[in-house]
Motif scaffolding. Structure first.
Motif, short mmCIF file in Angstrom:
data_model
loop_
_atom_site.label_atom_id
_atom_site.label_comp_id
_atom_site.label_asym_id
_atom_site.label_seq_id
_atom_site.Cartn_x
_atom_site.Cartn_y
_atom_site.Cartn_z
N VAL A 1 2.00 10.90 6.04
CA VAL A 1 1.70 9.52 5.06
C VAL A 1 1.11 10.05 3.66
O VAL A 1 0.42 10.67 3.21
CB VAL A 1 1.01 8.42 5.41
CG1 VAL A 1 1.37 7.32 4.75
CG2 VAL A 1 1.17 8.19 7.12
N GLN A 2 2.29 9.88 2.86
CA GLN A 2 2.64 9.90 0.71
C GLN A 2 2.08 8.84 0.27
O GLN A 2 2.44 7.90 1.01
CB GLN A 2 3.51 10.27 0.44
CG GLN A 2 3.67 11.87 0.75
CD GLN A 2 4.66 12.15 1.84
OE1 GLN A 2 5.72 11.57 2.57
NE2 GLN A 2 4.05 12.89 3.49
N LEU A 3 1.03 8.58 -0.46
CA LEU A 3 -0.05 7.63 -1.21
C LEU A 3 0.30 7.18 -2.55
O LEU A 3 -0.12 8.38 -2.87
CB LEU A 3 -1.25 6.56 0.05
CG LEU A 3 -1.35 6.97 1.02
CD1 LEU A 3 -2.91 7.01 1.39
CD2 LEU A 3 -0.09 6.10 1.86
N GLN A 4 0.38 6.29 -2.73
CA GLN A 4 0.80 6.00 -4.71
C GLN A 4 0.17 5.00 -5.47
O GLN A 4 0.72 3.83 -4.83
CB GLN A 4 2.59 6.16 -5.14
CG GLN A 4 2.55 6.34 -6.46
CD GLN A 4 2.16 7.95 -6.97
OE1 GLN A 4 2.26 8.85 -6.42
NE2 GLN A 4 1.87 7.79 -8.39
N ALA A 5 -1.36 5.49 -5.43
CA ALA A 5 -1.85 3.80 -6.31
C ALA A 5 -1.27 3.55 -7.70
O ALA A 5 -0.33 4.08 -8.45
CB ALA A 5 -3.28 4.01 -5.81
N SER A 6 -1.72 2.43 -8.00
CA SER A 6 -1.21 1.83 -9.60
C SER A 6 -1.88 0.91 -9.42
O SER A 6 -2.26 0.37 -8.58
CB SER A 6 0.62 2.16 -9.43
OG SER A 6 1.23 0.61 -8.17
N GLY A 7 -1.80 0.13 -10.72
CA GLY A 7 -1.90 -1.17 -11.31
C GLY A 7 -3.53 -1.04 -12.09
O GLY A 7 -4.22 -1.84 -12.25
N GLY A 8 -3.79 0.48 -11.78
CA GLY A 8 -5.88 0.14 -12.51
C GLY A 8 -5.42 -0.21 -14.25
O GLY A 8 -4.00 0.45 -15.00
N GLY A 9 -6.61 0.14 -15.04
CA GLY A 9 -6.45 -0.20 -16.57
C GLY A 9 -7.67 -0.60 -16.97
O GLY A 9 -8.80 -0.43 -16.09
N LEU A 10 -7.76 -1.10 -18.38
CA LEU A 10 -8.81 -1.04 -18.48
C LEU A 10 -8.61 -3.31 -19.29
O LEU A 10 -8.23 -3.76 -19.32
CB LEU A 10 -9.07 -1.45 -20.46
CG LEU A 10 -9.80 -0.93 -21.35
CD1 LEU A 10 -11.41 -0.54 -20.88
CD2 LEU A 10 -9.73 -1.17 -22.57
N ARG B 1 -5.39 -6.34 -9.95
CA ARG B 1 -4.88 -6.02 -8.89
C ARG B 1 -4.12 -4.51 -9.41
O ARG B 1 -3.44 -4.21 -10.03
CB ARG B 1 -3.33 -7.32 -8.65
CG ARG B 1 -2.66 -6.64 -7.02
CD ARG B 1 -1.97 -8.55 -7.01
NE ARG B 1 -1.43 -8.46 -5.29
CZ ARG B 1 -1.73 -9.06 -4.53
NH1 ARG B 1 -2.83 -9.86 -5.35
NH2 ARG B 1 -2.03 -9.18 -3.51
N LEU B 2 -4.48 -3.52 -7.27
CA LEU B 2 -4.65 -2.56 -7.55
C LEU B 2 -3.37 -2.58 -6.29
O LEU B 2 -2.93 -3.24 -5.21
CB LEU B 2 -5.23 -1.27 -6.82
CG LEU B 2 -6.65 -1.03 -8.47
CD1 LEU B 2 -7.84 -0.40 -7.21
CD2 LEU B 2 -5.99 -0.80 -9.30
N SER B 3 -2.03 -1.80 -6.72
CA SER B 3 -1.45 -1.51 -5.22
C SER B 3 -1.22 0.48 -4.79
O SER B 3 -1.68 0.82 -5.76
CB SER B 3 0.54 -2.15 -6.13
OG SER B 3 1.21 -2.03 -4.51
N CYS B 4 -1.04 0.19 -3.21
CA CYS B 4 -0.74 1.62 -2.70
C CYS B 4 0.58 1.82 -2.21
O CYS B 4 1.12 0.39 -0.91
CB CYS B 4 -1.66 1.55 -1.85
SG CYS B 4 -1.87 3.09 -1.27
N LYS C 1 7.28 -3.72 3.56
CA LYS C 1 7.75 -2.71 2.06
C LYS C 1 6.25 -2.14 1.62
O LYS C 1 6.46 -1.79 0.99
CB LYS C 1 6.46 -4.05 0.67
CG LYS C 1 7.85 -5.05 0.37
CD LYS C 1 7.61 -6.12 -0.29
CE LYS C 1 8.15 -7.81 -0.56
NZ LYS C 1 7.57 -8.33 -1.82
N ASN C 2 6.02 -1.43 2.69
CA ASN C 2 4.76 -0.05 2.99
C ASN C 2 4.28 -0.29 1.97
O ASN C 2 3.46 0.55 1.00
CB ASN C 2 5.47 0.98 2.93
CG ASN C 2 6.62 0.88 4.26
OD1 ASN C 2 6.17 -0.13 5.13
ND2 ASN C 2 6.87 2.49 4.32
N THR C 3 3.19 -1.73 1.76
CA THR C 3 2.54 -1.14 0.57
C THR C 3 0.58 -1.93 0.74
O THR C 3 1.19 -2.83 2.28
CB THR C 3 2.60 -2.23 -0.69
OG1 THR C 3 2.47 -3.14 0.06
CG2 THR C 3 3.76 -1.43 -0.89
#
Length: 119
Positions: free
Chosen positions: A1-10, A18-21, A75-77
């Motif tokens: 399984v490859q996982l790609q996280a996003s949504g971080g910030g200041l 809201r973080l999404s993977c 959606k595999n998230t």
């Protein structure tokens, strides 16, 4: 399984992120999924996990009532909604796929996304 996280910030204290993977490579719906976080100089810590079908959810005490984990198997998230953020929530957040449908050892890690909460 490859996982790609996003949504971080200041974000300022009291704010939300809201973080999404996004997962790919294997049958996402077979895996329990989780979020962990790691602050500088500290060990990686458990934040939340959700079972393969979403029926079992567990949170660390430090985020209960503020964070919500959810998943969309179509959606595999897997997402982490973070509200009422505090400076202590500042960390790199990692999504993870467990070996089993509920929990157990983590077999796969995402690359991490930085969350910074200013006071």
């Amino acid at each position: 399984v490859q996982l790609q996280a996003s949504g971080g910030g200041l974000v300022q204290a009291g704010g939300s992120l809201r973080l999404s993977c996004a997962a790919s490579g294997r049958t996402f719906s077979n895996y329990g999924m989780g979020w962990f976080r790691q602050s500088p100089g500290k060990e990686r810590m458990f934040v939340a996990r959700i079972s393969s079908k979403g029926g079992i959810i567990t949170y660390a005490d430090s985020v209960k009532g503020r964070f919500t984990i959810s998943r969309d198997n179509a959606k595999n998230t897997v997402d982490l909604q973070m509200n009422s953020l505090k400076p202590g929530d500042t960390a790199v957040y990692y999504c993870a796929a467990y070996r089993t449908a509920i929990a157990g050892p983590v077999d796969y890690w995402g690359q991490g996304t930085q969350v910074t909460v200013s006071s």
